[in-house]
Motif scaffolding. Structure first.
Motif, PDB file in Angstrom:
ATOM      1  N   GLU A 180      11.547 -34.289 -35.850  1.00 43.12           N
ATOM      2  CA  GLU A 180      10.998 -34.352 -33.823  1.00 43.12           C
ATOM      3  C   GLU A 180       9.747 -34.981 -34.483  1.00 43.12           C
ATOM      4  O   GLU A 180       8.573 -34.063 -35.442  1.00 43.12           O
ATOM      5  CB  GLU A 180      10.673 -32.975 -33.838  1.00 43.12           C
ATOM      6  N   CYS A 181       9.001 -35.251 -33.003  1.00 36.59           N
ATOM      7  CA  CYS A 181       7.621 -36.153 -33.041  1.00 36.59           C
ATOM      8  C   CYS A 181       7.013 -34.827 -31.875  1.00 36.59           C
ATOM      9  O   CYS A 181       7.119 -34.907 -30.754  1.00 36.59           O
ATOM     10  CB  CYS A 181       7.615 -37.034 -32.678  1.00 36.59           C
ATOM     11  N   CYS A 182       6.303 -33.983 -32.039  1.00 41.02           N
ATOM     12  CA  CYS A 182       6.054 -33.175 -31.199  1.00 41.02           C
ATOM     13  C   CYS A 182       4.603 -33.168 -31.336  1.00 41.02           C
ATOM     14  O   CYS A 182       3.746 -33.857 -31.738  1.00 41.02           O
ATOM     15  CB  CYS A 182       6.298 -31.438 -31.368  1.00 41.02           C
ATOM     16  N   GLY A 183       3.760 -32.950 -29.637  1.00 43.10           N
ATOM     17  CA  GLY A 183       2.315 -32.649 -29.947  1.00 43.10           C
ATOM     18  C   GLY A 183       1.417 -33.552 -29.041  1.00 43.10           C
ATOM     19  O   GLY A 183       2.279 -33.813 -27.571  1.00 43.10           O
ATOM     20  N   CYS A 185      -0.534 -35.158 -33.224  1.00 44.11           N
ATOM     21  CA  CYS A 185      -0.306 -36.269 -31.999  1.00 44.11           C
ATOM     22  C   CYS A 185       0.840 -37.307 -32.150  1.00 44.11           C
ATOM     23  O   CYS A 185       1.265 -36.816 -33.431  1.00 44.11           O
ATOM     24  CB  CYS A 185      -1.781 -37.596 -32.173  1.00 44.11           C
ATOM     25  N   GLY A 186       2.159 -36.601 -31.414  1.00 45.00           N
ATOM     26  CA  GLY A 186       2.958 -36.850 -31.589  1.00 45.00           C
ATOM     27  C   GLY A 186       3.723 -38.457 -30.744  1.00 45.00           C
ATOM     28  O   GLY A 186       5.146 -38.500 -31.104  1.00 45.00           O
ATOM     29  N   PHE A 187       2.591 -38.941 -30.001  1.00 49.14           N
ATOM     30  CA  PHE A 187       3.088 -40.206 -29.247  1.00 49.14           C
ATOM     31  C   PHE A 187       1.679 -40.868 -29.279  1.00 49.14           C
ATOM     32  O   PHE A 187       0.926 -40.032 -28.719  1.00 49.14           O
ATOM     33  CB  PHE A 187       3.211 -40.023 -28.174  1.00 49.14           C
ATOM     34  N   VAL A 188       1.856 -42.206 -29.597  1.00 45.52           N
ATOM     35  CA  VAL A 188       0.654 -43.070 -29.876  1.00 45.52           C
ATOM     36  C   VAL A 188       0.919 -44.139 -28.898  1.00 45.52           C
ATOM     37  O   VAL A 188       2.045 -45.124 -28.839  1.00 45.52           O
ATOM     38  CB  VAL A 188       0.244 -43.302 -30.753  1.00 45.52           C
ATOM     39  N   TYR A 189       0.889 -44.707 -26.913  1.00 47.63           N
ATOM     40  CA  TYR A 189       1.357 -46.007 -26.732  1.00 47.63           C
ATOM     41  C   TYR A 189       0.163 -46.929 -26.319  1.00 47.63           C
ATOM     42  O   TYR A 189      -1.177 -46.034 -26.203  1.00 47.63           O
ATOM     43  CB  TYR A 189       1.950 -44.731 -25.185  1.00 47.63           C
ATOM     44  N   MET A 190      -0.165 -47.981 -26.309  1.00 46.64           N
ATOM     45  CA  MET A 190      -0.943 -49.075 -26.243  1.00 46.64           C
ATOM     46  C   MET A 190       0.310 -49.357 -24.573  1.00 46.64           C
ATOM     47  O   MET A 190       1.580 -50.130 -25.230  1.00 46.64           O
ATOM     48  CB  MET A 190      -1.287 -49.955 -27.127  1.00 46.64           C
ATOM     49  N   SER A 191      -0.706 -50.269 -23.905  1.00 50.02           N
ATOM     50  CA  SER A 191       0.094 -50.901 -23.013  1.00 50.02           C
ATOM     51  C   SER A 191      -1.273 -52.016 -23.000  1.00 50.02           C
ATOM     52  O   SER A 191      -2.082 -51.963 -21.731  1.00 50.02           O
ATOM     53  CB  SER A 191       0.147 -50.539 -21.699  1.00 50.02           C
ATOM     54  N   CYS A 192      -0.704 -53.300 -22.844  1.00 52.22           N
ATOM     55  CA  CYS A 192      -1.679 -54.294 -22.828  1.00 52.22           C
ATOM     56  C   CYS A 192      -1.239 -55.760 -23.253  1.00 52.22           C
ATOM     57  O   CYS A 192      -0.158 -55.745 -23.767  1.00 52.22           O
ATOM     58  CB  CYS A 192      -3.017 -54.605 -24.359  1.00 52.22           C
ATOM     59  N   HIS A 193      -2.069 -56.956 -23.825  1.00 49.75           N
ATOM     60  CA  HIS A 193      -1.161 -58.481 -24.339  1.00 49.75           C
ATOM     61  C   HIS A 193      -1.556 -58.194 -24.969  1.00 49.75           C
ATOM     62  O   HIS A 193      -1.548 -57.051 -25.897  1.00 49.75           O
ATOM     63  CB  HIS A 193      -2.248 -59.055 -24.168  1.00 49.75           C
ATOM     64  N   GLY A 194      -0.583 -58.391 -26.492  1.00 51.85           N
ATOM     65  CA  GLY A 194      -0.260 -59.114 -27.621  1.00 51.85           C
ATOM     66  C   GLY A 194      -0.497 -60.360 -28.030  1.00 51.85           C
ATOM     67  O   GLY A 194       0.138 -61.291 -26.860  1.00 51.85           O
ATOM     68  N   PHE A 195      -0.998 -61.613 -29.062  1.00 50.12           N
ATOM     69  CA  PHE A 195      -1.301 -62.092 -29.715  1.00 50.12           C
ATOM     70  C   PHE A 195      -1.558 -62.517 -31.236  1.00 50.12           C
ATOM     71  O   PHE A 195      -1.268 -61.594 -32.127  1.00 50.12           O
ATOM     72  CB  PHE A 195      -2.649 -62.383 -29.520  1.00 50.12           C
ATOM     73  N   LEU A 196      -0.425 -63.660 -30.979  1.00 45.78           N
ATOM     74  CA  LEU A 196       0.189 -64.183 -32.793  1.00 45.78           C
ATOM     75  C   LEU A 196      -0.574 -64.951 -32.731  1.00 45.78           C
ATOM     76  O   LEU A 196      -1.219 -66.439 -31.892  1.00 45.78           O
ATOM     77  CB  LEU A 196       1.404 -65.064 -32.156  1.00 45.78           C
ATOM     78  N   GLU A 197      -1.152 -65.087 -33.727  1.00 48.50           N
ATOM     79  CA  GLU A 197      -1.946 -66.118 -34.275  1.00 48.50           C
ATOM     80  C   GLU A 197      -1.981 -67.096 -35.515  1.00 48.50           C
ATOM     81  O   GLU A 197      -0.566 -66.509 -35.919  1.00 48.50           O
ATOM     82  CB  GLU A 197      -3.509 -65.644 -34.131  1.00 48.50           C
ATOM     83  N   ASN A 198      -3.035 -67.876 -36.166  1.00 54.84           N
ATOM     84  CA  ASN A 198      -2.472 -68.052 -37.357  1.00 54.84           C
ATOM     85  C   ASN A 198      -1.981 -67.280 -38.438  1.00 54.84           C
ATOM     86  O   ASN A 198      -1.317 -67.858 -39.709  1.00 54.84           O
ATOM     87  CB  ASN A 198      -3.269 -68.887 -38.174  1.00 54.84           C
ATOM     88  N   ASN A 199      -2.626 -66.512 -38.786  1.00 51.25           N
ATOM     89  CA  ASN A 199      -1.823 -65.541 -40.213  1.00 51.25           C
ATOM     90  C   ASN A 199      -2.445 -64.427 -39.141  1.00 51.25           C
ATOM     91  O   ASN A 199      -2.351 -63.478 -38.373  1.00 51.25           O
ATOM     92  CB  ASN A 199      -2.756 -65.880 -40.716  1.00 51.25           C
TER      93      ASN A 199
END
Length: 414
Positions: free
Chosen positions: A195-198, A247-261
């Protein structure tokens, strides 16, 4: 289509608690291959690449996708009763979901191409259907050791006879890979109730627009929300460096970027490069919160489940955000295989959180299966462009982690 990242990938060749408790253990270096399965001489099989140290229970099957010689690939499946012998090497298909979306292929064509791949993988389909008929609450672990970037969750079990029988919508499906952890060990895939709680902590990039639904559902949780119009992404990163254990849940809502490395791969703002978290920055100032709490990380951003080879070291070990957070101790990571539509992304996040709140006995993997099943049902007999977009975008989401991990989120005031 409004996407969470308009950054074109520069290199896209990077790729209810129903399970019984385990008792039989094996040595760490023993491959998780049932006896009797023949391994093609064209495939170099690393010893126990997944670091599974216990014999998987009867309702868990493991699907491996391996590169073989002459730019070909093969699949084989592990199961305690009936494994899938190594298939004949086939030419690598050009079915990277990220590339197809980047090239703006019609969603109906993407669906049709996956149907063709499904039809050609007869042995794999027969194996899975046979297991489904004999095994209750079947769980499939997908280990893709290639750079094909194929959405295997979209594989159809009976593409001609019974269309719309998609693996990821009918079978509890998780992904797993080799990960080097912060203590130079290899995180082990375990099959046990967890379980992931908190508390929950979230970062929301408001330049995406239309985040009201996400904000509304997140405000119901006992947690901290960093909104880009008020807080810098650096404030969110500082929060991740805390040594909290609840902390049971970390959430990010944003853009994602792929680069050269890999080090330059980033999450954050499109318009302001200062409002981004790169993989290198996260590594330089590690998220102690993840290490101490070991919760679920949900990266609702384009390409967040991608990984790539370091062009300098040229090691075969692939790096990315999923690899990073699993290595930091996260019990599971949800990410995307391609550039995801913003509207679908918002609805998917809301659906996952609501299901976690309302169906507290469902594992994270089962919730994703349920959301995919709804997307399939929504197709109808003659799907519209909007329905096809919703379907393809929903299947972009993959989960790396234990099939039995439950996310127990709590509403404010409970």
């Amino acid at each position: 289509m409004i996407e969470r990242s308009t950054n074109s990938p520069k290199s896209l060749s990077q790729p209810k608690n129903s399970l019984p408790e385990l008792s039989e253990t094996v040595t760490r270096t023993k491959p998780s291959i049932p006896e009797g399965i023949e391994i093609s001489k064209e495939i170099e099989l690393p010893p126990n690449e997944l670091y599974i140290t216990m014999t998987p229970p009867q309702n868990v099957a493991i699907l491996h996708i391996y590169e073989s010689k002459n730019d070909k690939y093969s699949v084989w499946g592990g199961h305690v009763d009936k494994g899938l012998p190594t298939t004949k090497p086939e030419n690598k298909p050009s079915l990277s979901l990220a590339r197809q979306v980047e090239n703006k292929l019609d969603h109906g064509l993407i669906k049709s191409r996956m149907k063709s791949l499904s039809k050609e993988n007869v042995q794999l389909r027969k194996w899975l259907k046979n297991l489904m008929s004999k095994v209750k609450n079947l769980c499939l672990v997908i280990a893709d050791h290639t750079d094909l970037e194929i959405p295997w969750e979209m594989l159809e079990l009976s593409p001609e006879e019974s269309p719309r029988q998609y693996v990821g919508a009918l079978i509890t499906t998780v992904r797993w890979r080799k990960v080097i952890s912060i203590n130079d060990d290899y995180p082990i895939l375990e099959f046990k109730t967890d379980e992931c709680c908190g508390q929950a902590v979230a970062y929301l990039l408001e330049e995406l627009g239309g985040l009201e639904a996400e904000i509304e559902i997140l405000k119901q949780l006992q947690g901290t929300i960093y909104q880009s119009s008020i807080h810098s992404i650096k404030n969110f990163h500082i929060h991740l460096q805390r040594r909290d254990t609840d902390c049971g849940f970390v959430y990010m809502s944003c853009h994602g970027f792929l680069e050269n490395n890999p080090e330059e791969m980033a999450l954050g703002s499109k318009s302001n490069k200062q409002e981004r978290l790169t993989l290198q920055t996260l590594g330089d100032r590690p998220p102690n919160l993840i290490q101490k709490s070991q919760g679920i990380v949900f990266l609702n951003a384009c390409h967040s489940a991608h990984d790539q080879v370091d062009p300098v070291t040229r090691s075969s070990y692939r790096k990315g955000f999923v690899e990073f957070f699993l290595g930091q101790g996260a019990r599971g990571v949800i990410g995307t295989l391609a550039a995801v539509d913003s509207t679908v992304a918002t609805n998917f996040a809301r659906g996952l959180i609501e299901e976690s709140l309302n169906s507290s006995d469902l594992s994270v993997a089962e919730i994703l299966k349920k959301l995919r099943f709804k997307a399939v049902e929504n197709l109808g007999d003659e799907p519209t462009l909007e329905q096809l977009k919703f379907f393809i975008n929903t299947f972009m989401y993959v989960y790396y982690g234990s099939p039995m991990t439950v996310l127990r989120l709590t509403r404010q005031g409970e």
